[in-house]
Design an enzyme around this catalytic site. Structure first.
Site, PDB file in Angstrom:
ATOM      1  N   LEU A   1       1.793   0.137   8.987  1.00  0.00           N
ATOM      2  CA  LEU A   1       0.543  -0.541   9.319  1.00  0.00           C
ATOM      3  C   LEU A   1       0.629  -1.043  10.758  1.00  0.00           C
ATOM      4  CD1 LEU A   1      -2.142  -1.482   7.881  1.00  0.00           C
ATOM      5  CD2 LEU A   1      -1.029  -3.692   7.640  1.00  0.00           C
TER       6      LEU A   1
ATOM      7  N   ASP B   1       6.548  -2.433   8.771  1.00  0.00           N
ATOM      8  CA  ASP B   1       5.739  -2.895   9.890  1.00  0.00           C
ATOM      9  C   ASP B   1       6.145  -2.170  11.162  1.00  0.00           C
ATOM     10  OD1 ASP B   1       4.360  -4.626   8.273  1.00  0.00           O
ATOM     11  OD2 ASP B   1       5.630  -6.351   8.724  1.00  0.00           O
TER      12      ASP B   1
ATOM     13  N   ASN C   1     -10.635  -3.686   8.872  1.00  0.00           N
ATOM     14  CA  ASN C   1      -9.330  -4.292   9.109  1.00  0.00           C
ATOM     15  C   ASN C   1      -8.931  -5.097   7.877  1.00  0.00           C
ATOM     16  OD1 ASN C   1      -7.020  -5.448  10.126  1.00  0.00           O
ATOM     17  ND2 ASN C   1      -8.094  -6.956  11.369  1.00  0.00           N
TER      18      ASN C   1
ATOM     19  N   GLU D   1      -0.622 -10.124   1.310  1.00  0.00           N
ATOM     20  CA  GLU D   1      -0.623  -8.861   0.566  1.00  0.00           C
ATOM     21  C   GLU D   1       0.758  -8.556  -0.012  1.00  0.00           C
ATOM     22  OE1 GLU D   1       1.249  -7.508   4.279  1.00  0.00           O
ATOM     23  OE2 GLU D   1      -0.201  -9.029   3.711  1.00  0.00           O
ATOM     24  N   ASP D   2       1.815  -9.005   0.664  1.00  0.00           N
ATOM     25  CA  ASP D   2       3.156  -8.777   0.128  1.00  0.00           C
ATOM     26  C   ASP D   2       3.411  -9.640  -1.104  1.00  0.00           C
ATOM     27  OD1 ASP D   2       2.946 -11.043   1.630  1.00  0.00           O
ATOM     28  OD2 ASP D   2       4.804 -10.769   2.747  1.00  0.00           O
TER      29      ASP D   2
ATOM     30  N   ARG E   1      -1.294  -2.174  18.907  1.00  0.00           N
ATOM     31  CA  ARG E   1      -0.019  -2.405  19.602  1.00  0.00           C
ATOM     32  C   ARG E   1       0.606  -1.036  19.836  1.00  0.00           C
ATOM     33  NH1 ARG E   1       3.291  -7.276  16.827  1.00  0.00           N
ATOM     34  NH2 ARG E   1       3.343  -5.870  15.035  1.00  0.00           N
TER      35      ARG E   1
END
Length: 917
Positions: A666, A742, A721, A830-831, A670
């Protein structure tokens, strides 16, 4: 005149005179050029011989005398140097010629080797081709290709088969036409429009609207009746109206037979009667339904056909969704009342209230058996209440007007909200079966069962002859206590003897059954279809996957490998896949699991946490509750990828020796961090592909060069998003194993490979690196999220964790929508939601590997977790999730998996390897 003109030149001289002069001049030049040098040479030679050798002027001298001249000496040195260089160049030329000759020999040898290798390769290709041909022949012999069954489409003029002699003799094998439902048909269902038959106008509007909404959301419903396997007719609930006369039995039979696809006997038809009231008209009683099955809440024994008809649950939430936040928590286990019952039965009140206390069972056995045990039940329950040993609530007279009920059935008291308030403080809820044993199921009992499961009161059904909803497919003994009425005197002892752990398990199972099968009209309709489909052994439709909208991108230079990420020394982590990505096997048991399990799953249901839906509209049935994994196989010792003398890390081993995983990353605007993260994956073994979830509405830069890591990189465009996009079941993910990571997570290759191998040993768990835990705040009486270093954990962060793709389906389609909405609201948690889900399903904690407590890269842009409000939001998330689930599903563990022999090379005489501690 002509002669003189011819002999005279331009100057008047004769022509002969000019010729004589030219001849003389030529002679003189020849003499000077030839004879003068000869004369001079003779003269000089004569002078040198006359003077002696010491006085020679022009003759040759010795070399030593000539070099005495200074400038001549320099010339001599130059000549000697040039001579030496010429000698050296000649030697070097000879050496190069020899090297060229040797290289020519080697070239010839290489050519011969290449020719030999080509011949060997050709032989190997021939051998491989022969082996493949032999393999195909063996497969054709052992597993011949079968053509699909011929589809027998319904014929409108089909006269059908004669109905059975007795209604009780109607079963699936005698009344259902399997030829219309091939295994590969997909189970098409045709639903009659309620406006196509006369009594459709008299149906309850709420029932019709809820039923129509459920039909639209089903994946099995078809508009083509010619290909349908099952035909569904909504026959109730009929709304009573003084202005319209009731439907007569004779008219109803005629109207059923007039249905366009009834075909004389109604085979492959299902008549559905949904009830919203405790008193539901059983107007199909004494109606000849032929070979059509009946699904309703109320059945008499002579009406119900075991294994063919279906007992339904009531339709309480017709159009509204249940509010999970209003459901009481499942803990504490013990509530205010041990058990409660509120009901009224006029036939039994007079005898039980006015007569003396009942006799003992021993005394009754000496005389005639009682005709109705309800009198004894009333007396026993009142005695328990008067004893004050436990706080119980039993009321056999309604304070308000009792709800209408069938004869011998206990009527409901008060309004639904009042009954729920009593059940919320009840550990057990009594459900007394009708006194008439011929009434095997009733809408009133089903309503009591529904309300008890909804608020977490464990139902206690008095009367083992009652048929509970979907009893052929649900293992009710895991959520309901069935007690025969003669054991009423032992009921108090039985309820007191159940442990708290068993009570909590039963309460969770009841909550699962209520949510899955009874809570909404969609769940009821889906359960009806799933029951029929499972009974006739047709596989469920595959669950849908999220289609990938790929963002085009161009690869740049070949990615390098970060020395810090892949510096493993001489450690062999496994093969870097050079072949096309290998997907996990799919649909291995599409047509076998149903036939293998259906006959021994009667009276069974999945455990409280064995959720395995195939579609969000197809609830779990026992034959579909399977353990996660891609199957097992026998592999002899010493064969396969592992075996004697192999290092632990050099062979994947296990029952699935060939498997890969997919990285789901995700990211949000960046690009530099993302490119570095992708480059760190270069050379990672067992990697299938990388799915980059681009969570920004702004697309990547057009001039952005993506690294070429030798594997597909799929960049997914998302609609919004949302952190929930991390767990969407993308169709690009073709492996069971998913590494959620990540873009700023720094993990070495050996750490990733070790985590993958640990996950393969526990495929139903989340296997990750950073651990977290929850704690109870005594002062505020709430749960807290804690990230401090600890030996105990209950969660692992999914920013670097392996999990099964199965959980992506559950997270996106099955988990309550309220949880995903809160994740979008806070852009957080979400985790935590995924850890809650997996622990709720498996009742197991996650597995932490290695001693890592963080994985953030130094110098990366600031992440969301650095915000001050991050932890406050996570506290709120945990408490909200507990309310939705009704209890705290997270489990503590101090177990951590570290590598012991991951980098240890074993000698060939050592065949055993202990992997973890």
């Amino acid at each position: 005149m002509q002669r003189n003109g011819g002999m005279v030149g331009n100057n008047g001289q004769p022509w002969v005179l000019r010729r004589v002069r030219l001849t003389w001049l030529s002679f003189m030049l020849f003499f000077i050029l030839v004879f003068f040098p000869l004369i001079a040479h003779y003269y000089l030679t004569t002078i040198d011989e006359a003077g002696g050798p010491d006085k020679r002027i022009f003759g040759p001298r010795p070399g030593g005398e000539l070099c005495e001249v200074k400038h001549v000496q320099d010339l001599c040195r130059i000549r000697e140097s040039v001579s030496e260089e010429l000698l050296q160049l000649e030697a070097k030329r000879q050496e190069l010629n020899g090297e060229i000759a040797r290289l020519n020999l080697r070239i010839e040898a290489c050519k011969r080797s290449i020719d030999s290798a080509k011949q060997d390769l050709l032989q190997l290709k021939n051998v491989i081709s022969q082996t493949e041909h032999s393999y195909k022949e063996l497969m054709a012999q052992n597993q011949p290709k079968l053509s699909l069954p011929v589809r027998l489409l319904p014929d409108k003029d089909d006269p059908g088969y004669p109905p059975p002699k007795s209604v009780q003799n109607c079963r699936l094998h005698t009344c259902f036409d399997y030829a219309r439902c091939p295994l590969t048909s997909g189970f098409p269902v045709y639903v009659y429009d309620t406006g196509s038959y006369p009594w459709g106008e008299k149906l309850d509007p709420l029932v019709k609207q809820a039923f129509a909404s459920s039909v639209k959301s089903s994946v099995y419903v078809t508009d083509n009746p010619n290909i349908a396997c099952l035909y569904i007719v909504l026959v109730g609930e009929i709304q009573e109206s003084p202005s319209s006369p009731p439907v007569s039995l004779l008219d109803l039979e005629k109207q059923l037979k007039a249905l366009p696809y009834w075909r004389l006997d109604g085979h492959n038809h299902l008549l559905v009667h949904l009830s919203r009231k405790s008193l539901t008209q059983n107007f199909l009683y004494n109606v000849s339904t032929g070979r059509a099955a009946v699904a309703q809440s109320t059945f008499f024994e002579n009406q119900y056909r075991e294994g063919f008809d279906m007992v339904l649950s009531p339709l309480v939430h017709a159009l509204s969704e249940p509010n999970f936040l209003e459901v009481p928590p499942q803990v504490p286990v013990k509530r205010k009342y041990l058990f409660t019952f509120q009901g009224e039965k006029v036939e039994s009140l007079r005898s039980s209230l006015l007569e003396a206390p009942p006799q003992s069972f021993e005394e009754e056995m000496e005389g005639d058996p009682p005709a109705d045990y309800d009198d004894r039940i009333i007396g026993t329950l009142k005695a328990v209440q008067d004893s004050h040993l436990d706080q119980v609530l039993v009321e056999f007279t309604c304070k308000n007007q009792a709800k209408p009920s069938l004869p011998t059935e206990w009527a409901l008291c008060g309004e639904r909200e009042d009954r729920l308030e009593v059940l919320k403080v009840s550990t057990f809820a009594l459900v007394i079966s009708p006194g008439d044993v011929q009434l095997v199921s009733s809408a009133g009992c089903s309503m009591r069962l529904f309300e008890a499961l909804e608020v977490g009161a464990i139902p206690v059904v008095l009367g083992d002859y009652s048929k509970l909803p979907y009893h052929n497919l649900i293992r009710w003994n895991e959520a309901v206590i069935m007690v025969p009425k003669p054991r009423i005197t032992e009921l108090h002892f039985l309820l007191r003897s159940i442990s708290d752990n068993d009570l909590l398990v039963m309460r969770r199972q009841g909550r699962f059954l209520w949510e899955t099968y009874f809570s909404t009209s969609e769940s009821i309709f889906s359960t009806i279809l799933a029951s029929v489909r499972t009974s006739i052994q047709i596989p469920a439709a595959p669950i849908r996957e999220e289609p990938v909208q790929e963002i085009p991108h161009k690869a740049g230079k070949l990615a390098g490998t970060d020395a810090n990420m892949a510096d493993n020394g001489d450690l062999d982590l496994g093969p870097v896949e050079v072949e096309p990505p290998y997907a996990s096997p799919r649909f291995l048991r599409n047509f076998t699991y149903t036939a293998a399990d259906v006959y021994h799953t009667w009276n069974r249901a999945p455990g409280p946490f064995h959720l395995f839906p195939h579609t969000p509209h197809d609830p779990v049935l026992p034959s579909e509750a399977k353990f996660l994994g891609s199957g097992t196989g026998f592999r002899p010792i010493g064969q396969g990828s592992g075996g004697s003398g192999k290092e632990f890390q050099a062979a994947l081993g296990g029952n699935v020796p060939r498997e890969q995983f997919t990285v789901v990353m995700l990211t949000y605007e960046r690009e530099e961090v993302l490119m570095n993260a992708l480059e760190r994956l270069n050379g990672l073994p067992y990697l299938n592909k990388v799915v980059v979830v681009w969570n920004s509405p702004k697309p990547p830069s057009d001039d952005l060069l993506w690294p070429d890591i030798g594997l597909p990189i799929v960049v997914v465009r998302t609609e919004k998003n949302s952190l929930n996009n991390r767990f969407l079941p993308w169709d690009a993910v073709e492996t069971e194993a998913i590494l959620s990571i990540d873009d700023d997570a720094h993990l070495r290759h050996d750490e990733i490979m070790f985590g993958f191998r640990v996950w393969r040993e526990a495929r139903d768990r989340i296997v990750g690196f950073p651990g977290r835990f929850h704690a109870w705040d005594v002062n505020h009486q709430s749960w807290l999220y804690n990230s401090n270093y600890s030996c105990e954990l209950s969660m692992v962060l999914t920013g670097a964790a392996f999990f099964h793709k199965y959980y992506a389906y559950l997270y996106s389609y099955v988990m309550p929508q309220a949880i995903r909405d809160m994740v979008d609201e806070y852009i957080n948690c979400e985790d935590i939601a995924m850890n809650f889900l997996v622990s709720h399903i498996t009742r197991k904690p996650p597995i932490k590997v290695t001693s890592r407590w963080t994985f953030r890269c130094p110098g990366c842009p600031q992440a969301l977790s650095h915000d001050d409000s991050h932890f406050h939001e996570r506290h709120k998330c945990i408490n909200f999730f507990v309310k939705v689930y009704g209890y705290m599903p997270l489990l503590y563990t101090q177990f951590r998996v570290d590598s012991v022999l991951f980098k240890t090379r074993l000698p060939h005489d050592k065949t055993k390897c202990f992997k973890f501690i």
